[in-house]
Enzyme design. Structure first.
Site, short mmCIF file in Angstrom:
data_model
loop_
_atom_site.label_atom_id
_atom_site.label_comp_id
_atom_site.label_asym_id
_atom_site.label_seq_id
_atom_site.Cartn_x
_atom_site.Cartn_y
_atom_site.Cartn_z
N THR A 125 0.80 -1.22 0.00
CA THR A 125 0.00 0.00 0.00
C THR A 125 0.84 1.27 0.00
OG1 THR A 125 -1.76 -1.17 1.18
CG2 THR A 125 -1.82 1.24 1.21
N LYS A 148 -0.85 -1.01 -4.22
CA LYS A 148 -2.21 -0.54 -3.98
C LYS A 148 -2.12 0.93 -3.58
CE LYS A 148 -6.35 -1.33 -1.20
NZ LYS A 148 -7.09 -2.32 -0.38
N LYS A 150 -3.66 4.42 -2.50
CA LYS A 150 -4.79 5.09 -1.86
C LYS A 150 -5.03 6.45 -2.53
CE LYS A 150 -5.80 2.19 1.54
NZ LYS A 150 -7.14 1.60 1.76
N ASP A 175 -7.46 2.40 -4.42
CA ASP A 175 -8.55 2.36 -3.45
C ASP A 175 -8.91 3.79 -3.09
OD1 ASP A 175 -10.38 1.84 -1.49
OD2 ASP A 175 -9.01 0.83 -0.12
N LYS A 246 -13.02 -9.26 3.33
CA LYS A 246 -12.20 -9.01 4.51
C LYS A 246 -12.83 -9.74 5.69
CE LYS A 246 -10.60 -4.36 3.20
NZ LYS A 246 -10.73 -2.92 3.54
N CYS A 274 -7.63 -6.79 3.97
CA CYS A 274 -7.45 -6.77 5.42
C CYS A 274 -7.63 -5.37 5.94
CB CYS A 274 -6.06 -7.28 5.80
SG CYS A 274 -4.70 -6.21 5.22
N ASP A 298 -0.96 -7.01 3.31
CA ASP A 298 0.36 -6.43 3.56
C ASP A 298 0.49 -5.72 4.89
OD1 ASP A 298 -1.32 -4.28 2.93
OD2 ASP A 298 0.28 -3.13 1.97
#
Length: 327
Positions: A125, A148, A150, A175, A246, A274, A298
């Site tokens: 992330t 990933k 944000k 995301d 999740k 997660c 992660d």
């Protein structure tokens, strides 16, 4: 033999902090359940999430109300009926799986009749920030195969372009954590497509995402805040191409496995993700993530330290959990 339940709160520092569209955090606040049955001990961890009205104290209180039920023999099937999906049930469900495996002298995978888990490549992330800060973070992580990213709404085209420039070879998913609007959607979607993004997670607010059924989804759209359990999948197909499973949303591994299978049967792509917890929270997710299209487990990599033993990572490759940790 009766089961004794104890529950504690823990706080784990995050390396460099963690920022999404809703705000920043410096610690991962988790709740850990321990179930004791004679000499056998099972553990489970959950992460209360304010977005769903959860607090550490509230989750602990919900868990503590179940102590008498466990003393009277409550099992996993009964737990699904006794508690709603959410963080509290997740910690209890995963602790039950752990103690069942110890009781049987088998792994959780063996109890499920499945092959032992294989290593998984997880996303890594990149927190939201200025394009310059995100480019710097992406440059440091550019050797990782899947990032990933944000996002936060306004300014996202500049953010995703900066990350792509800094990590030209990495696969990207993003995301938005519900931060886009009808006014920013088209521009942000086009920017993600231009950057080669493979998946966009929850761009619009849950409950205000009907635009997704009326536009061409040139990048697949993944439901997160709009998708909690398998019961919701039927109503999502017109708006989403993928779902993020999740355990803190499904209320544990038991329902997560059902949701993964049901999502595949309905031709959704599956991400297993997660909340921000330790390796104990991630370990059951490794079981659910076998065969997933995207893996986002992660969280231990984002912490300043992890519990011992923790999950082992080789770069972004996540190794199956040791039995000493869980399962």
């Amino acid at each position: 033999m009766t089961i004794e339940l104890t529950v504690v709160a823990e706080s784990w520092p995050i390396e460099g902090g963690f920022t999404i569209s809703r705000g920043s955090r410096t610690h991962a606040d988790v709740v850990v359940v321990t179930l004791r049955e004679g000499t056998r001990i099972g553990h489970g961890e959950c992460v209360p999430y304010a977005r769903y009205g959860e607090t550490v104290s509230g989750v602990i209180a919900d868990i503590e109300t179940m102590a008498k039920e466990f003393a009277h023999g409550l099992d996993r099937a009964g737990l699904q009926m006794a508690m709603p999906a959410g963080a509290a049930r997740n910690a209890l469900d995963c602790a039950l799986w752990d103690i069942e495996a110890k009781r049987a002298g088998k792994s959780v995978s063996a109890l499920l009749g499945r092959a032992e888990p294989s290593p998984l490549v997880t996303a890594f992330t990149i927190s939201v920030g200025t394009p310059e800060k995100m480019a710097s973070d992406a440059e440091k992580a550019k050797a990782r195969p899947l990032l990933k990213v944000k996002l936060a709404g306004e300014g996202d085209p500049e953010r995703i372009a900066a990350v792509r420039s800094a990590a030209p070879q990495a696969r990207l998913i993003v995301d938005a954590n519900e931060a886009w609007t009808a006014q920013t959607f088209e521009k942000n979607l086009a920017a993600c497509a231009s950057a080669g993004v493979e998946l966009i997670e929850q761009p619009l607010p849950a409950g205000d995402d009907f635009l997704l059924s009326r536009v061409e989804r040139i990048v697949p759209i993944c439901a997160d805040e709009s998708a909690h359990t398998s019961a919701e999948l039927g109503e999502l197909k017109e708006r989403y191409d993928a779902v993020n499973v999740k355990l803190d949303k499904t209320g544990g591994l038991t329902e997560a496995l059902v949701m993964v299978d049901e999502a595949k049967a309905r031709s959704f792509k599956v991400m297993v993700g997660c909340m921000l917890g330790t390796s104990l929270a991630m370990a059951p997710g490794v079981i659910a993530a076998q065969g997933a299209d995207f893996v986002d487990l992660d969280a231990p990599l984002l912490l300043s330290s992890d519990r011992t033993p923790g999950l082992s990572f080789e770069g972004s490759t996540l190794m199956p959990p040791l039995r000493e940790l869980w399962g």
